[in-house]
Design a protein around this motif. Sequence first.
Motif, PDB file in Angstrom:
ATOM      1  N   UNK B 174       0.815  -1.215   0.000  1.00  0.00           N
ATOM      2  CA  UNK B 174       0.000   0.000   0.000  1.00  0.00           C
ATOM      3  C   UNK B 174       0.850   1.267   0.000  1.00  0.00           C
ATOM      4  N   UNK B 175       1.955   1.244   0.755  1.00  0.00           N
ATOM      5  CA  UNK B 175       2.803   2.436   0.822  1.00  0.00           C
ATOM      6  C   UNK B 175       3.266   2.817  -0.574  1.00  0.00           C
ATOM      7  N   UNK B 176       3.704   1.798  -1.322  1.00  0.00           N
ATOM      8  CA  UNK B 176       4.222   2.065  -2.647  1.00  0.00           C
ATOM      9  C   UNK B 176       3.126   2.551  -3.579  1.00  0.00           C
ATOM     10  N   UNK B 177       1.913   1.964  -3.408  1.00  0.00           N
ATOM     11  CA  UNK B 177       0.797   2.405  -4.252  1.00  0.00           C
ATOM     12  C   UNK B 177       0.481   3.869  -3.987  1.00  0.00           C
ATOM     13  N   UNK B 178       0.502   4.221  -2.708  1.00  0.00           N
ATOM     14  CA  UNK B 178       0.239   5.616  -2.354  1.00  0.00           C
ATOM     15  C   UNK B 178       1.280   6.523  -3.004  1.00  0.00           C
ATOM     16  N   UNK B 179       2.531   6.084  -2.956  1.00  0.00           N
ATOM     17  CA  UNK B 179       3.602   6.889  -3.536  1.00  0.00           C
ATOM     18  C   UNK B 179       3.429   7.033  -5.043  1.00  0.00           C
ATOM     19  N   UNK B 180       2.965   5.965  -5.651  1.00  0.00           N
ATOM     20  CA  UNK B 180       2.738   6.030  -7.110  1.00  0.00           C
ATOM     21  C   UNK B 180       1.658   7.057  -7.452  1.00  0.00           C
ATOM     22  N   UNK B 181       0.602   7.050  -6.631  1.00  0.00           N
ATOM     23  CA  UNK B 181      -0.480   8.008  -6.868  1.00  0.00           C
ATOM     24  C   UNK B 181       0.055   9.425  -6.719  1.00  0.00           C
ATOM     25  N   UNK B 182       0.963   9.598  -5.748  1.00  0.00           N
ATOM     26  CA  UNK B 182       1.564  10.912  -5.556  1.00  0.00           C
ATOM     27  C   UNK B 182       2.560  11.251  -6.652  1.00  0.00           C
ATOM     28  N   UNK B 183       2.779  10.342  -7.582  1.00  0.00           N
ATOM     29  CA  UNK B 183       3.600  10.667  -8.738  1.00  0.00           C
ATOM     30  C   UNK B 183       5.060  10.240  -8.645  1.00  0.00           C
ATOM     31  N   UNK B 184       5.382   9.276  -7.800  1.00  0.00           N
ATOM     32  CA  UNK B 184       6.767   8.793  -7.728  1.00  0.00           C
ATOM     33  C   UNK B 184       7.050   7.819  -8.881  1.00  0.00           C
ATOM     34  N   UNK B 185       8.250   7.860  -9.416  1.00  0.00           N
ATOM     35  CA  UNK B 185       8.642   6.873 -10.416  1.00  0.00           C
ATOM     36  C   UNK B 185       9.122   5.620  -9.690  1.00  0.00           C
ATOM     37  N   UNK B 186       9.288   4.512 -10.433  1.00  0.00           N
ATOM     38  CA  UNK B 186       9.773   3.276  -9.803  1.00  0.00           C
ATOM     39  C   UNK B 186      11.100   3.495  -9.100  1.00  0.00           C
ATOM     40  N   UNK B 187      11.978   4.246  -9.754  1.00  0.00           N
ATOM     41  CA  UNK B 187      13.292   4.461  -9.158  1.00  0.00           C
ATOM     42  C   UNK B 187      13.173   5.245  -7.860  1.00  0.00           C
ATOM     43  N   UNK B 188      12.286   6.239  -7.869  1.00  0.00           N
ATOM     44  CA  UNK B 188      12.104   7.034  -6.648  1.00  0.00           C
ATOM     45  C   UNK B 188      11.528   6.168  -5.530  1.00  0.00           C
ATOM     46  N   UNK B 189      10.569   5.317  -5.886  1.00  0.00           N
ATOM     47  CA  UNK B 189       9.986   4.430  -4.873  1.00  0.00           C
ATOM     48  C   UNK B 189      11.078   3.545  -4.272  1.00  0.00           C
ATOM     49  N   UNK B 190      11.875   2.976  -5.169  1.00  0.00           N
ATOM     50  CA  UNK B 190      12.946   2.087  -4.723  1.00  0.00           C
ATOM     51  C   UNK B 190      13.888   2.825  -3.786  1.00  0.00           C
ATOM     52  N   UNK B 191      14.256   4.026  -4.207  1.00  0.00           N
ATOM     53  CA  UNK B 191      15.255   4.789  -3.477  1.00  0.00           C
ATOM     54  C   UNK B 191      14.704   5.338  -2.168  1.00  0.00           C
ATOM     55  N   UNK B 192      13.490   5.910  -2.220  1.00  0.00           N
ATOM     56  CA  UNK B 192      12.979   6.647  -1.065  1.00  0.00           C
ATOM     57  C   UNK B 192      12.191   5.778  -0.092  1.00  0.00           C
ATOM     58  N   UNK B 193      11.575   4.717  -0.595  1.00  0.00           N
ATOM     59  CA  UNK B 193      10.697   3.951   0.295  1.00  0.00           C
ATOM     60  C   UNK B 193      11.244   2.555   0.594  1.00  0.00           C
ATOM     61  N   UNK B 194      11.531   1.822  -0.467  1.00  0.00           N
ATOM     62  CA  UNK B 194      11.932   0.426  -0.251  1.00  0.00           C
ATOM     63  C   UNK B 194      13.284   0.347   0.447  1.00  0.00           C
ATOM     64  N   UNK B 195      14.232   1.104  -0.057  1.00  0.00           N
ATOM     65  CA  UNK B 195      15.605   1.021   0.447  1.00  0.00           C
ATOM     66  C   UNK B 195      15.695   1.209   1.966  1.00  0.00           C
ATOM     67  N   UNK B 196      15.105   2.304   2.493  1.00  0.00           N
ATOM     68  CA  UNK B 196      15.220   2.480   3.949  1.00  0.00           C
ATOM     69  C   UNK B 196      14.527   1.369   4.725  1.00  0.00           C
ATOM     70  N   UNK B 197      13.478   0.777   4.134  1.00  0.00           N
ATOM     71  CA  UNK B 197      12.721  -0.227   4.880  1.00  0.00           C
ATOM     72  C   UNK B 197      13.414  -1.586   4.919  1.00  0.00           C
ATOM     73  N   UNK B 198      14.271  -1.853   3.951  1.00  0.00           N
ATOM     74  CA  UNK B 198      14.888  -3.183   3.954  1.00  0.00           C
ATOM     75  C   UNK B 198      16.359  -3.120   4.343  1.00  0.00           C
ATOM     76  N   UNK B 199      16.725  -2.132   5.157  1.00  0.00           N
ATOM     77  CA  UNK B 199      18.121  -2.033   5.610  1.00  0.00           C
ATOM     78  C   UNK B 199      18.671  -3.344   6.166  1.00  0.00           C
ATOM     79  N   UNK B 200      17.922  -4.020   7.054  1.00  0.00           N
ATOM     80  CA  UNK B 200      18.470  -5.289   7.566  1.00  0.00           C
ATOM     81  C   UNK B 200      18.743  -6.287   6.448  1.00  0.00           C
TER      82      UNK B 200
END
Lengths: 273, 280
Positions: B174-200
């Motif tokens: 859902x987080x990523x879907x929300x970001x997409x609606x806000x106009x994030x590109x795949x790369x931005x999603x990867x960089x800004x959302x996924x990356x910090x969440x999967x640090x471990x």
Amino acid sequence: MYPALFTLALSFAEFNMVRLSIERFVGFGNFSSLLANPQFVATAVRTIYFGLLVAFATATLGFLIALLLNEPFRGRGLVRVFVVLPWAVPPVVAGVLWGQMFHADVGFINAILYRLGLIDSYRIWLGDATTALHVIALAEIWKAIPFMVLFFLAGLQSLPGQVFEAAEVDGANVFQRFRYILMPLMVPVAIPLMLIQFVWAMKAFDTIFVLTRGGPGGGTTTLNYFVYQEAFQSFNLGRASASAYVLLLITLVVVIVMLAIRRLVSRHWEGAS
Amino acid sequence: MTRRQRRDLARNIFIYGSALVVLVLMAFPLYGLLLTSLQPESIIRSRDVSFVPTTIIFDHFAEVLRPGHIVPLREGMINSLIVSTSTALLCILLALPAAYALSRLKVPGGGLLLGVLISVYFLPTTLFLIPMFVIFVEWGLDDTIWSLMLAYSGFILPFAIWIFKTFIDQLPIEIEEAARIDGCSYLQILHLIVLPLIRPGILAAFVFAFILSWIEFLTPLIFTNSLRISTVALGMFRSTIDIQIGQQAAAAVLTLLPVALLMIVFQRLITQVVLTGADR
């Protein structure tokens, strides 16, 4: 995947090491010359024995150790750390380590057995093919136990505790509980683990290279080691590729047989309940 | 003594007894190695071995680490550090987008692709090394550090992808879907959302890749000849040819130490990754 396909092509061909190109295709020539070679057949049989030995021994010991670590006792954390530690040992170090343990002059094994009076004189463990093969198996088993223990522990902890309590109330003793509840529940966990272990044992290289280099008299050469010798010592890439595929084939057959056993066992168990 | 007490006593004796046996059998080889590395050669060679050290010396360690020693351990450790670190970084860089694509986009045949990647671990290593060897000789990469990094990455990449995928699969989409609606590109999603969440997950992949590169032996044995670029495992192996037992043990301890430390420090993370991955 490309490399694997390239090897497949090579296994049907003669390869020119100087010009780095395939000379000509020889059909099944590489395979038939391998199968006609009694030493190759002996190596294949030895590889299967080695793989099964390591897989069964590791599973049995790993299961017993996991059972122990599943019980609460003082110092359990410490035992756990030391049980897991061999996992971190690089295979080449494991080779050197067991080489020193079984060293003919300065090895601890000789010293201990001699002191206990179990042997009359210091033995040359790695000088005899059969003993040497089992020393290599021991090194592999020791290194693989941690992995098994961790998975069995996870499996044991996911078991429903009520079943055991119910059985105890019904008057089942320790052995009955072990035989009729624990075993059927653990077999589905154990078989995939043994498969993975078997495949890894088939790939053993470092320990063999360090401990015996496949000797004495080729008596500790397994298929994977044979491939190495053919490819990078004799530079016979066609035959080496063919052997690599024989190894793959054997591995697949054993994997399929074990999966069939697993299906039979689980069906038998379902039928009984 | 009641029956219950007697039974508990028997249980305790049995448990502590077997715990002791397990401890000794599993730990003794490592203890023996450490002991050998710390004792003077004369004591090692004498036949009255004692398992409690009387003298402890660090000469063997100093000796094998001396520059120009016959066992290129110092160079080996530096080379391995470089190769393992860069392999780990390369794998993370390549595996991250691949794992994200496999996890989130509906790639046709994605499941099959993952299966094929994982099968790398079940095929004999030599199957891959033969053609790699041919290719590297062709490209003039044999006997260079690059050949090692490329080969290691080939072996480790599937594993890294698999680790990342297990972590990404657990994130709520859902987080990523929300970001997409806000106009994030795949790369931005990867960089800004996924990356910090999967640090471990990134840490786990790094540790695994580092350990696997550090312990690899067959690949450098085949691909490199020069002592200059010898890795630590290969360098340590040269100690079995002809040096003193004590120095050999010291070299083995030094090869083992970094990975053992990583393993102990990250034990929880490593077991967690292995076990959650195995659940599927």
